[in-house]
Design a protein around this motif. Structure first.
Motif: not given
Ligand SMILES: [Zn+2]
Ligand SMILES: [Zn+2]
Lengths: 174, 353
Positions: A69-74, A108-111
């Protein structure tokens, strides 16, 4: 040991940065240090923060185990400035303030990793801050208005509608 | 005509004062990052857009209502010589990235040089307050009041959830970086520094130091700053830094006392040797200068060396940097020449002190 910047001269400066108990070491020559201008005693500057950051952003490619769910599509892209998420994770910089909106919760995961938090709790600009609070209030009232109408409580609904109008006027006046 | 008064003297006026705990804390700095709404960050801004940013921001301190701030001198980076940029960086009035990478970059510097407002750095606006000694709270109070003046006239990029939006994700939220430069020779000599610094890093703070061949940081200078900008209020950030720095000061003081009790002769000898070498040497590289200046600074603090004052030691830290040496002696020089001029400048300064 050779300088990790130029790979030519011997590294004479061994620089350690400790973040949350993790030690990061940098080995560079004096020439590169001077050129960077940030390794001279007494200077500040974020020499190591960028290499550290690109490591943090690597979770996109490195962390296969992260929740999908946190994976950003390219293809994720800021419509305002055109920066894509994958460009952002390479550079470690946003292109404009709208990038935050378009990349949204995927940040969110980055922050969480950089700050341990995802939500601001500090200072709020007086002008737009007031506007933000007003807007929040109007949104809440509108939601309540819909509920009242559904429950056919028209008297209360009329009151809410007046209240919303007043607040909207106030906001327009700001 | 760009104003060059700031690159002629090594010592900013603010450095003449010393501030509290200035025997251990050299300076306190607060920097606030802000951006304007509806304009891309400097990284992606066109020349026209960055010019717009410059025009919008540069007029704020000149506004009649903001005259209480005092006089500001505006320097556009494109209009000054590389050597003057270098000196501004060495005096911490601008960042290396503003000096070298900015488009339509500018800085507005207050009369006493304690406030510098950078435009078109990594973010549109960076407000910096740099005070001598341990005055991180005072620096924050000043910076936030300047922030309020800007906010009254321009629209900041602010988000309900993420706070002040910045180009780099490490600054988002408060946009606040508070840092304190500490001189910690006794903790280094007694080999307690690593233990203390790693403890510091457990509480959301960052430590930067510069290391030579051995384990001793060159000049024994360490910069402690907050790492986290999102999810903590400005007061929490400042208080956290403040209390940790107080504890480090205490440790350094204890270590100095212990050193003087246990090895007075060895310490006194080391300090006086360094003082002697700096007073008479003909060649001095930057690394040796850093170490010896640290020894003498400690000597001044402990009353072992009389003569040079703390401001003179601060001045020497800036004067012995490559850019300033070149500016002072008026020509390009290779590193051997620089070592000769550096030695000369130190000798002359100490002889006068
Ligand atoms: Zn190199
Ligand atoms: Zn964008």
């Amino acid at each position: 040991m050779l300088c990790q910047e130029c790979g030519k001269r011997p590294a004479t400066l061994h620089f350690t940065k400790i973040v949350n108990g993790e030690k990061n070491e940098f080995h560079i020559c004096e020439t590169c240090a001077r050129e960077k201008g940030e390794m001279i005693p007494g200077t500040s500057g974020g020499f190591s923060i960028h290499s550290l950051l690109s490591g943090l952003l690597d979770f996109e490619t490195a962390g296969k185990g992260t929740a999908s769910s946190v994976k950003a599509p390219q293809s994720l892209r800021c419509e305002e400035c055109g920066m894509t998420y994958s460009q952002f994770s390479k550079i470690g910089r946003f292109g404009c303030s709208s990038c935050y909106k378009y990349f949204g919760d995927r940040l969110d995961p980055l922050f969480k990793r950089v700050h341990g938090n995802t939500v601001h709790v500090g200072k709020v600009p007086k002008r737009s801050g007031g506007r933000i609070q007003l807007k929040r209030k109007i949104d809440d009232l509108k939601l309540e208005l819909q509920q009242r109408i559904q429950q056919e409580e028209f008297e209360e609904a009329a009151q809410l509608r007046d209240q919303i109008r007043t607040l909207e006027k106030e906001m327009a006046g700001q | 005509m760009p104003n060059l008064r700031f690159t002629e003297k090594a010592l900013s006026e603010w450095m003449l004062g010393t501030g509290s705990d200035s025997d251990i804390v050299i300076s306190s700095r607060v920097r606030i990052a802000r951006n304007l709404q509806h304009l891309p960050f400097p990284l992606l801004a066109t020349r026209q857009q960055s010019e717009e940013v410059l025009n919008l921001l540069a007029k704020v301190p000149e506004d009649q209502d903001n005259k209480s701030l005092g006089t500001f001198y505006t320097i556009e980076l494109d209009e000054i010589e590389p050597i003057d940029k270098k000196v501004l960086v060495e005096k911490h009035l601008i960042s290396p990235s503003l000096a070298n990478e900015s488009q339509n970059g500018a800085v507005m510097i207050s009369e006493d040089e304690s406030i510098s407002i950078m435009i078109n750095e990594e973010d549109h606006l960076r407000i910096q307050c740099l005070y001598p000694g341990f005055q991180v709270r005072e620096a924050w109070e000043k910076a936030t009041s300047i922030d309020d003046l800007f906010e009254a006239e321009v629209d900041y990029a602010f988000d309900d959830k993420r706070g002040y939006l910045t180009s780099c994700p490490t600054n988002v939220g408060t946009g606040l970086r508070a840092s304190v430069m500490m001189h910690l020779p006794a903790l280094v000599m007694t080999q307690q520094i690593n233990r203390i610094l790693s403890a510091v890093s457990q509480v959301g703070l960052t430590v930067r130091g510069i290391y030579g061949e051995g384990s001793e940081a060159v000049g024994n200078l360490f910069q402690i700053s907050n790492q986290i900008t999102l999810g903590q209020s400005e007061n929490e950030i400042i208080d956290n830094l403040h209390s940790v720095v107080l504890q480090i000061i205490e440790h350094e003081k204890n270590a100095r006392t212990r050193l003087m009790n246990d090895s007075r002769l060895r310490i006194t000898d080391r300090i006086k040797r360094s003082y002697g070498i700096l007073s008479y040497a003909e060649v001095m590289d930057s690394k040796e200068a850093g170490q010896r200046l640290s020894d003498v600074r400690l000597g001044v603090d402990l009353g072992i060396v009389e003569g040079p004052s703390i401001p003179v030691m601060n001045e020497l830290n800036v004067m012995t940097q490559p850019g300033f040496l070149q500016k002072k002696f008026g020509h390009d020089m290779n590193s051997e020449e620089r070592d000769i001029y550096r030695a000369r400048l130190i000798r002359e300064t100490l002889a006068k002190a």
